[in-house]
Design a protein around this motif. Structure first.
Motif, PDB file in Angstrom:
ATOM      1  N   PHE A 175       0.856  -1.185   0.000  1.00  0.00           N
ATOM      2  CA  PHE A 175       0.000   0.000   0.000  1.00  0.00           C
ATOM      3  C   PHE A 175       0.894   1.238   0.000  1.00  0.00           C
ATOM      4  N   VAL A 176       0.277   2.398  -0.257  1.00  0.00           N
ATOM      5  CA  VAL A 176       1.035   3.632  -0.447  1.00  0.00           C
ATOM      6  C   VAL A 176       0.829   4.557   0.749  1.00  0.00           C
ATOM      7  N   VAL A 177       1.941   5.127   1.237  1.00  0.00           N
ATOM      8  CA  VAL A 177       1.913   6.056   2.367  1.00  0.00           C
ATOM      9  C   VAL A 177       2.437   7.409   1.897  1.00  0.00           C
ATOM     10  N   ALA A 178       1.788   8.486   2.325  1.00  0.00           N
ATOM     11  CA  ALA A 178       2.204   9.848   1.977  1.00  0.00           C
ATOM     12  C   ALA A 178       2.685  10.571   3.226  1.00  0.00           C
ATOM     13  N   ASP A 179       3.859  11.176   3.116  1.00  0.00           N
ATOM     14  CA  ASP A 179       4.438  11.994   4.187  1.00  0.00           C
ATOM     15  C   ASP A 179       4.191  13.457   3.843  1.00  0.00           C
ATOM     16  N   ILE A 180       3.406  14.145   4.672  1.00  0.00           N
ATOM     17  CA  ILE A 180       3.029  15.534   4.414  1.00  0.00           C
ATOM     18  C   ILE A 180       3.882  16.466   5.283  1.00  0.00           C
ATOM     19  N   PRO A 181       4.315  17.612   4.747  1.00  0.00           N
ATOM     20  CA  PRO A 181       5.084  18.564   5.581  1.00  0.00           C
ATOM     21  C   PRO A 181       4.366  18.895   6.883  1.00  0.00           C
ATOM     22  N   ALA A 208      -7.510   2.784  16.130  1.00  0.00           N
ATOM     23  CA  ALA A 208      -6.438   2.117  16.880  1.00  0.00           C
ATOM     24  C   ALA A 208      -5.440   3.153  17.371  1.00  0.00           C
ATOM     25  N   MET A 209      -4.618   2.739  18.337  1.00  0.00           N
ATOM     26  CA  MET A 209      -3.486   3.540  18.803  1.00  0.00           C
ATOM     27  C   MET A 209      -2.247   2.653  18.799  1.00  0.00           C
ATOM     28  N   TYR A 210      -1.146   3.214  18.337  1.00  0.00           N
ATOM     29  CA  TYR A 210       0.100   2.455  18.249  1.00  0.00           C
ATOM     30  C   TYR A 210       1.230   3.269  18.873  1.00  0.00           C
ATOM     31  N   ALA A 211       2.255   2.564  19.325  1.00  0.00           N
ATOM     32  CA  ALA A 211       3.487   3.197  19.792  1.00  0.00           C
ATOM     33  C   ALA A 211       4.628   2.560  19.018  1.00  0.00           C
ATOM     34  N   ILE A 212       5.410   3.379  18.334  1.00  0.00           N
ATOM     35  CA  ILE A 212       6.446   2.840  17.455  1.00  0.00           C
ATOM     36  C   ILE A 212       7.735   3.664  17.561  1.00  0.00           C
ATOM     37  N   SER A 213       8.778   3.108  17.011  1.00  0.00           N
ATOM     38  CA  SER A 213      10.024   3.842  16.821  1.00  0.00           C
ATOM     39  C   SER A 213      10.532   3.519  15.427  1.00  0.00           C
ATOM     40  N   LEU A 263       1.664  -1.714  10.899  1.00  0.00           N
ATOM     41  CA  LEU A 263       1.442  -1.968   9.470  1.00  0.00           C
ATOM     42  C   LEU A 263       0.330  -2.985   9.258  1.00  0.00           C
ATOM     43  N   ASP A 264       0.278  -3.993  10.121  1.00  0.00           N
ATOM     44  CA  ASP A 264      -0.798  -4.989  10.017  1.00  0.00           C
ATOM     45  C   ASP A 264      -2.155  -4.337  10.290  1.00  0.00           C
ATOM     46  N   GLY A 265      -2.198  -3.455  11.289  1.00  0.00           N
ATOM     47  CA  GLY A 265      -3.450  -2.748  11.576  1.00  0.00           C
ATOM     48  C   GLY A 265      -3.864  -1.839  10.438  1.00  0.00           C
ATOM     49  N   TRP A 266      -2.912  -1.138   9.822  1.00  0.00           N
ATOM     50  CA  TRP A 266      -3.225  -0.296   8.659  1.00  0.00           C
ATOM     51  C   TRP A 266      -3.763  -1.149   7.515  1.00  0.00           C
ATOM     52  N   TRP A 267      -3.122  -2.294   7.264  1.00  0.00           N
ATOM     53  CA  TRP A 267      -3.534  -3.143   6.150  1.00  0.00           C
ATOM     54  C   TRP A 267      -4.961  -3.654   6.341  1.00  0.00           C
ATOM     55  N   ARG A 268      -5.290  -4.084   7.559  1.00  0.00           N
ATOM     56  CA  ARG A 268      -6.642  -4.579   7.811  1.00  0.00           C
ATOM     57  C   ARG A 268      -7.677  -3.472   7.624  1.00  0.00           C
ATOM     58  N   GLN A 269      -7.347  -2.252   8.037  1.00  0.00           N
ATOM     59  CA  GLN A 269      -8.262  -1.130   7.860  1.00  0.00           C
ATOM     60  C   GLN A 269      -8.423  -0.794   6.376  1.00  0.00           C
ATOM     61  N   ILE A 270      -7.330  -0.826   5.632  1.00  0.00           N
ATOM     62  CA  ILE A 270      -7.389  -0.542   4.191  1.00  0.00           C
ATOM     63  C   ILE A 270      -8.229  -1.588   3.477  1.00  0.00           C
ATOM     64  N   LEU A 271      -8.051  -2.868   3.831  1.00  0.00           N
ATOM     65  CA  LEU A 271      -8.859  -3.925   3.215  1.00  0.00           C
ATOM     66  C   LEU A 271     -10.339  -3.711   3.480  1.00  0.00           C
ATOM     67  N   ALA A 272     -10.672  -3.367   4.727  1.00  0.00           N
ATOM     68  CA  ALA A 272     -12.075  -3.135   5.071  1.00  0.00           C
ATOM     69  C   ALA A 272     -12.658  -1.973   4.260  1.00  0.00           C
ATOM     70  N   MET A 273     -11.873  -0.920   4.063  1.00  0.00           N
ATOM     71  CA  MET A 273     -12.354   0.241   3.312  1.00  0.00           C
ATOM     72  C   MET A 273     -12.497  -0.089   1.828  1.00  0.00           C
TER      73      MET A 273
END
Length: 340
Positions: free
Chosen positions: A208-214, A299-304, A315-325
């Motif tokens: 999937f594609v992720v966008a980094d915004i200023p 969801a809430m995540y804590a990452i480094s 990433l797994d949580g994002w993927w499941r949400q994207i599939l549902a959408m």
């Protein structure tokens, strides 16, 4: 250089003129009119090209003109039509009439075509005007002019996940770790001066594609900082990820400010599914998810990003949400196919 808004002048081809001609051939008496029609002028067409990510080329060339049609000839020969001219743009480009502000259209998927200026019709030759009582016409028509327009191209990036956060929230670091994108990373505010896209590869050929915004600061929706210039690039994302650094002075206040700026810019954008991502977890050295009031977050995540902590879960949580959408978006089409 990232360019997402340009003005261009386009001119479609003029149609060829009709011909006045009479057949002249030995042993053929009263050959009659045989003037052919003119060819039509070429169109100006915009085409989406996934190999492009910016409108930079249109800062070097801001005038595009299609070929005119050729004039008609004797022996009832129609003039050759003018060649269309194709303007490649990145997918997600919106085209507006610069003078009226009217929406001309948009190209969303690779290969999408949009005619933005139509070529002129070719004129009729004198053979067209023959009637029973007017058998030797000398009339002919000139070709019609092609459309001339001044257009505004505006690019809105298309991504599955849009990273939203204040300057130095760790967005660029995260994008560089989870994808092959190489955004500029620094320990000072506004390191990112233009949006960046990255494709996140998962197992089983998923991606999937992720966008980094200023970075978005307080008052971004009013034009402060770089937010207003680039907020439009997250309008086409499926979901938003609000990044809050774990060392922020007030997690709740930072989240509330980001939500406020998004809502002030666009009600539709504020309704998109979102999650909260606490970044820079390596500063704590342990896994910890702060408790904040983020009503509506899926969801809430804590990452480094730098420490590669908590990324797989996020990433797994994002993927499941994207599939549902995606499934939700396809449901109306599937229901329509079932109708008798």
């Amino acid at each position: 250089m990232f360019v997402d808004r340009v003005l261009v002048k386009v001119e479609a081809g003029t149609g060829g003129s009709g011909q006045t001609s009479f057949r002249r051939e030995k042993y053929v008496a009263m050959g009659g009119p045989d003037g052919g029609d003119g060819g039509r002028g070429g169109d100006v067409i915009v085409q989406a090209d996934r190999n492009l990510t910016t409108l930079l080329d249109y800062t070097y060339r801001d005038a595009w003109k299609a070929e005119r049609g050729q004039h008609g000839e004797g022996s009832n020969r129609t003039g050759r039509s003018g060649e269309d001219i194709v303007m490649p743009v990145p997918p997600g480009t919106i085209i507006r009439d610069a003078d009226s502000g009217e929406l001309v259209g948009e190209v969303m998927e690779h290969g999408d075509l949009l005619t933005v200026a139509k070529g002129g019709r070719g004129g009729k030759g004198n053979a067209f005007f023959v009637t029973a009582t007017h058998q030797a016409p000398r009339e002919w028509q000139p070709g019609e002019d092609g459309q001339v327009r001044k257009l505004e191209f505006e690019l809105k990036l298309i991504a599955d996940v849009g990273l939203v956060g204040q300057p130095n929230a760790g967005k660029s670091t995260l994008l560089s770790v989870i994808s092959a994108a190489r955004p500029k990373i620094g320990d000072y505010p506004f390191t990112t001066l233009s949006p960046n896209l990255g494709v996140v590869p998962l197992s089983d050929h998923r991606s999937f594609v992720v966008a980094d915004i200023p970075g978005i600061i307080e008052g971004a929706h009013e034009g402060k900082g770089l937010g207003l210039q680039f907020l439009r690039h997250i309008e086409r994302t499926r979901l938003l990820a609000f990044l809050i650094p774990i060392d922020a002075l007030d997690w709740q206040a930072e989240f509330d400010q980001l939500r406020h700026e998004i809502a002030a810019y666009s009600d539709e954008l504020a309704k998109k599914p979102f999650c909260v991502v606490f970044s820079k977890l390596d500063l704590l050295g342990e896994h910890y998810i702060p408790e904040i009031d983020a009503k509506g977050a899926f969801a809430m995540y804590a990452i480094s990003g730098a420490g590669r902590m908590g990324l797989d879960t996020m990433l797994d949580g994002w993927w499941r949400q994207i599939l549902a959408m995606r499934a939700e978006a396809l449901k109306p089409e599937q229901d329509a196919q079932l109708l008798p």
